[in-house]
Write a protein that holds these residues in place. Structure first.
Motif, PDB file in Angstrom:
ATOM      1  N   LEU A 284     -18.623  82.136 -81.326  1.00 38.72           N
ATOM      2  CA  LEU A 284     -19.533  81.066 -80.903  1.00 38.72           C
ATOM      3  C   LEU A 284     -18.839  79.733 -81.124  1.00 38.72           C
ATOM      4  N   LEU A 285     -18.681  78.957 -80.069  1.00 36.50           N
ATOM      5  CA  LEU A 285     -18.141  77.603 -80.176  1.00 36.50           C
ATOM      6  C   LEU A 285     -19.311  76.629 -80.116  1.00 36.50           C
ATOM      7  N   ILE A 286     -19.500  75.865 -81.181  1.00 37.71           N
ATOM      8  CA  ILE A 286     -20.607  74.914 -81.255  1.00 37.71           C
ATOM      9  C   ILE A 286     -20.093  73.527 -80.910  1.00 37.71           C
ATOM     10  N   ILE A 287     -20.559  73.006 -79.782  1.00 37.25           N
ATOM     11  CA  ILE A 287     -20.149  71.667 -79.346  1.00 37.25           C
ATOM     12  C   ILE A 287     -21.138  70.619 -79.842  1.00 37.25           C
ATOM     13  N   GLY A 288     -22.404  70.994 -79.902  1.00 33.44           N
ATOM     14  CA  GLY A 288     -23.444  70.107 -80.418  1.00 33.44           C
ATOM     15  C   GLY A 288     -24.402  70.900 -81.281  1.00 33.44           C
ATOM     16  N   SER A 289     -24.890  70.281 -82.348  1.00 35.29           N
ATOM     17  CA  SER A 289     -25.760  71.005 -83.283  1.00 35.29           C
ATOM     18  C   SER A 289     -27.245  70.784 -83.047  1.00 35.29           C
ATOM     19  N   LYS A 290     -27.625  69.588 -82.582  1.00 37.16           N
ATOM     20  CA  LYS A 290     -29.044  69.256 -82.399  1.00 37.16           C
ATOM     21  C   LYS A 290     -29.239  68.621 -81.020  1.00 37.16           C
ATOM     22  N   PRO A 291     -29.548  69.440 -80.020  1.00 39.79           N
ATOM     23  CA  PRO A 291     -29.737  70.896 -80.021  1.00 39.79           C
ATOM     24  C   PRO A 291     -28.407  71.641 -80.084  1.00 39.79           C
ATOM     25  N   LEU A 292     -28.497  72.963 -80.235  1.00 38.48           N
ATOM     26  CA  LEU A 292     -27.313  73.806 -80.311  1.00 38.48           C
ATOM     27  C   LEU A 292     -26.733  73.965 -78.905  1.00 38.48           C
ATOM     28  N   ILE A 293     -25.542  73.411 -78.699  1.00 38.68           N
ATOM     29  CA  ILE A 293     -24.900  73.426 -77.385  1.00 38.68           C
ATOM     30  C   ILE A 293     -23.553  74.118 -77.491  1.00 38.68           C
ATOM     31  N   SER A 294     -23.271  74.972 -76.525  1.00 37.70           N
ATOM     32  CA  SER A 294     -21.997  75.671 -76.481  1.00 37.70           C
ATOM     33  C   SER A 294     -21.364  75.480 -75.100  1.00 37.70           C
ATOM     34  N   ALA A 295     -20.375  76.318 -74.762  1.00 38.89           N
ATOM     35  CA  ALA A 295     -19.685  76.219 -73.470  1.00 38.89           C
ATOM     36  C   ALA A 295     -19.747  77.566 -72.768  1.00 38.89           C
ATOM     37  N   ALA A 296     -19.988  77.532 -71.463  1.00 42.11           N
ATOM     38  CA  ALA A 296     -20.089  78.764 -70.685  1.00 42.11           C
ATOM     39  C   ALA A 296     -18.902  78.889 -69.730  1.00 42.11           C
ATOM     40  N   LYS A 297     -18.951  79.921 -68.900  1.00 43.05           N
ATOM     41  CA  LYS A 297     -17.886  80.157 -67.920  1.00 43.05           C
ATOM     42  C   LYS A 297     -17.659  78.920 -67.052  1.00 43.05           C
ATOM     43  N   GLY A 298     -16.413  78.721 -66.661  1.00 44.58           N
ATOM     44  CA  GLY A 298     -16.083  77.612 -65.775  1.00 44.58           C
ATOM     45  C   GLY A 298     -15.610  76.379 -66.506  1.00 44.58           C
ATOM     46  N   THR A 299     -15.882  76.284 -67.800  1.00 47.07           N
ATOM     47  CA  THR A 299     -15.472  75.108 -68.561  1.00 47.07           C
ATOM     48  C   THR A 299     -14.063  75.302 -69.110  1.00 47.07           C
ATOM     49  N   LEU A 300     -13.412  74.187 -69.382  1.00 50.91           N
ATOM     50  CA  LEU A 300     -12.087  74.230 -69.992  1.00 50.91           C
ATOM     51  C   LEU A 300     -12.140  74.925 -71.339  1.00 50.91           C
ATOM     52  N   ASN A 301     -13.213  74.663 -72.105  1.00 51.84           N
ATOM     53  CA  ASN A 301     -13.365  75.294 -73.417  1.00 51.84           C
ATOM     54  C   ASN A 301     -13.402  76.817 -73.305  1.00 51.84           C
ATOM     55  N   HIS A 302     -14.188  77.315 -72.362  1.00 50.30           N
ATOM     56  CA  HIS A 302     -14.284  78.764 -72.192  1.00 50.30           C
ATOM     57  C   HIS A 302     -12.922  79.357 -71.836  1.00 50.30           C
ATOM     58  N   LYS A 303     -12.209  78.702 -70.954  1.00 51.50           N
ATOM     59  CA  LYS A 303     -10.908  79.241 -70.528  1.00 51.50           C
ATOM     60  C   LYS A 303      -9.895  79.206 -71.666  1.00 51.50           C
ATOM     61  N   LEU A 304      -9.986  78.190 -72.521  1.00 54.61           N
ATOM     62  CA  LEU A 304      -9.146  78.170 -73.719  1.00 54.61           C
ATOM     63  C   LEU A 304      -9.495  79.348 -74.634  1.00 54.61           C
ATOM     64  N   MET A 305     -10.792  79.650 -74.751  1.00 57.94           N
ATOM     65  CA  MET A 305     -11.221  80.767 -75.587  1.00 57.94           C
ATOM     66  C   MET A 305     -10.671  82.086 -75.052  1.00 57.94           C
ATOM     67  N   VAL A 306     -10.646  82.228 -73.746  1.00 56.97           N
ATOM     68  CA  VAL A 306     -10.071  83.435 -73.146  1.00 56.97           C
ATOM     69  C   VAL A 306      -8.595  83.548 -73.528  1.00 56.97           C
ATOM     70  N   MET A 307      -7.863  82.423 -73.443  1.00 59.46           N
ATOM     71  CA  MET A 307      -6.445  82.419 -73.805  1.00 59.46           C
ATOM     72  C   MET A 307      -6.249  82.743 -75.289  1.00 59.46           C
ATOM     73  N   ALA A 308      -7.248  82.404 -76.115  1.00 57.85           N
ATOM     74  CA  ALA A 308      -7.169  82.652 -77.553  1.00 57.85           C
ATOM     75  C   ALA A 308      -7.721  84.022 -77.939  1.00 57.85           C
ATOM     76  N   HIS A 309      -7.997  84.881 -76.957  1.00 56.31           N
ATOM     77  CA  HIS A 309      -8.565  86.214 -77.189  1.00 56.31           C
ATOM     78  C   HIS A 309      -9.877  86.124 -77.969  1.00 56.31           C
ATOM     79  N   ALA A 310     -10.689  85.131 -77.600  1.00 52.80           N
ATOM     80  CA  ALA A 310     -12.029  85.008 -78.167  1.00 52.80           C
ATOM     81  C   ALA A 310     -13.028  85.465 -77.114  1.00 52.80           C
ATOM     82  N   LEU A 311     -13.946  86.333 -77.518  1.00 58.09           N
ATOM     83  CA  LEU A 311     -15.023  86.762 -76.622  1.00 58.09           C
ATOM     84  C   LEU A 311     -16.154  85.750 -76.760  1.00 58.09           C
ATOM     85  N   ASN A 312     -16.266  84.870 -75.787  1.00 58.20           N
ATOM     86  CA  ASN A 312     -17.234  83.774 -75.836  1.00 58.20           C
ATOM     87  C   ASN A 312     -18.647  84.318 -75.671  1.00 58.20           C
ATOM     88  N   ILE A 313     -19.463  84.265 -76.724  1.00 60.30           N
ATOM     89  CA  ILE A 313     -20.800  84.863 -76.640  1.00 60.30           C
ATOM     90  C   ILE A 313     -21.728  84.076 -75.730  1.00 60.30           C
TER      91      ILE A 313
END
Length: 304
Positions: A179-208
């Motif tokens: 889980l990558l937390i970009i914002g805490s209040k509210p809880l915001i993350s990154a989904a498919k299509g974002t640079l963050n998600h693609k970096l997670m793929v390169m890092a062998h992270a399964l983005n929940i």
């Protein structure tokens, strides 16, 4: 007074439109637009942090004459005149600073800004890296546009080497629910299509949050518990964040951080949110956080 300012602005825009850049050359930006830019731009404004950082990394910081609000790296960038936020830059202020090149990005800067500055005769080069692996080429093109071709190629070469080094470390590594937390209040993350998600793929992270709705989904705690992350990463993007408190909060979170085997770590948001010269460091930091076992140095014989 506002009417006078408007008239002056219109006069300035007209003059700029008629003047055109001296010793100019035609380039194609990353949106496919033809842009006439000076051979050696002398007065550059960056409308987003990664572009300002890139100009400094090219060794051209002395040519920067303006930047938007959150352009804060390197330290010298904090002293640049401000031209408003990246989503609503002040056109009057930009004109006052008389740039001969403005650098913008497709994702963060509104199209109307590019259109109005272009209509005023100010060259605007727009970048559009949609994938981390596009960034090295983007850096090389920026070097060419800004008159530092060799430096741009060097930045690109260095980043490709960083990407390759991480890929080598992660060969055969499992995908680890993260889980990558970009914002805490509210809880915001990154989904498919974002640079963050693609970096997670390169890092062998399964983005929940990969399949959550929207590029920047708001998640409930129930969603997080249900998807059982093994790694929780707190981005330092939020201004005024109390990182120590937030880490303690997530590490004691029922159903998440209090479960055996779950790690809660932090990561420098500038590394992973800005598609600039430090993105290679961002991938390395992300990969280390997800797969620390792959980055431990083997003990020497003398240390055994």
């Amino acid at each position: 007074m506002r009417r006078v300012v408007t008239i002056v602005l219109l006069i300035c825009l007209t003059v700029l439109a008629q003047a055109g850049p001296a010793q100019a050359r035609m380039v194609t930006d990353e949106m496919g637009r033809k842009v006439e830019v000076p051979d050696q731009p002398k007065r550059i404004i960056g409308l987003i942090a990664s572009l300002v950082e890139t100009v400094y990394a090219l060794g051209l910081g002395d040519r920067m004459v303006g930047a938007t609000t959150w352009c804060d790296y390197p330290e010298a960038a904090n002293k640049l005149p401000r031209v408003g936020s990246y989503t609503a830059p002040n056109l009057e202020r930009i004109v006052e600073l008389a740039p001969d090149l403005v650098l913008a990005t497709w994702e963060g800067n509104p199209p109307w800004v590019v259109d109005k500055l272009t209509a005023a005769g100010i060259p605007v080069y727009v970048t559009a890296p949609k994938d981390p692996e596009d960034v090295p080429d983007s850096l090389a093109r920026l070097g060419l546009v800004c008159g530092a071709e060799k430096e741009g190629k060097d930045l690109a070469r260095r980043m490709r080497a960083q990407f390759a080094a991480v890929a080598e470390k992660l060969k055969g590594a499992p995908l680890r629910p993260t889980l990558l937390i970009i914002g805490s209040k509210p809880l915001i993350s990154a989904a498919k299509g974002t640079l963050n998600h693609k970096l997670m793929v390169m890092a062998h992270a399964l983005n929940i949050s990969a399949d959550a709705p929207g590029p920047w989904p708001r998640l409930s705690l129930e969603y997080v518990v249900e998807h059982k992350p093994k790694v929780v990463l707190l981005s330092t993007m939020e201004r005024g964040q109390n990182l120590k408190r937030d880490l303690a909060h997530w590490r004691s979170m029922p159903g998440v951080g209090d479960h055996p085997g779950v790690r809660v770590e932090s990561i420098n948001s500038d590394f992973i949110h800005r598609p600039g010269p430090r993105l290679g460091l961002g991938l390395e930091a992300l990969a280390k956080a997800v797969h620390p076992e792959r980055f431990t140095e083997p003990k020497s014989e003398s240390a055994k």
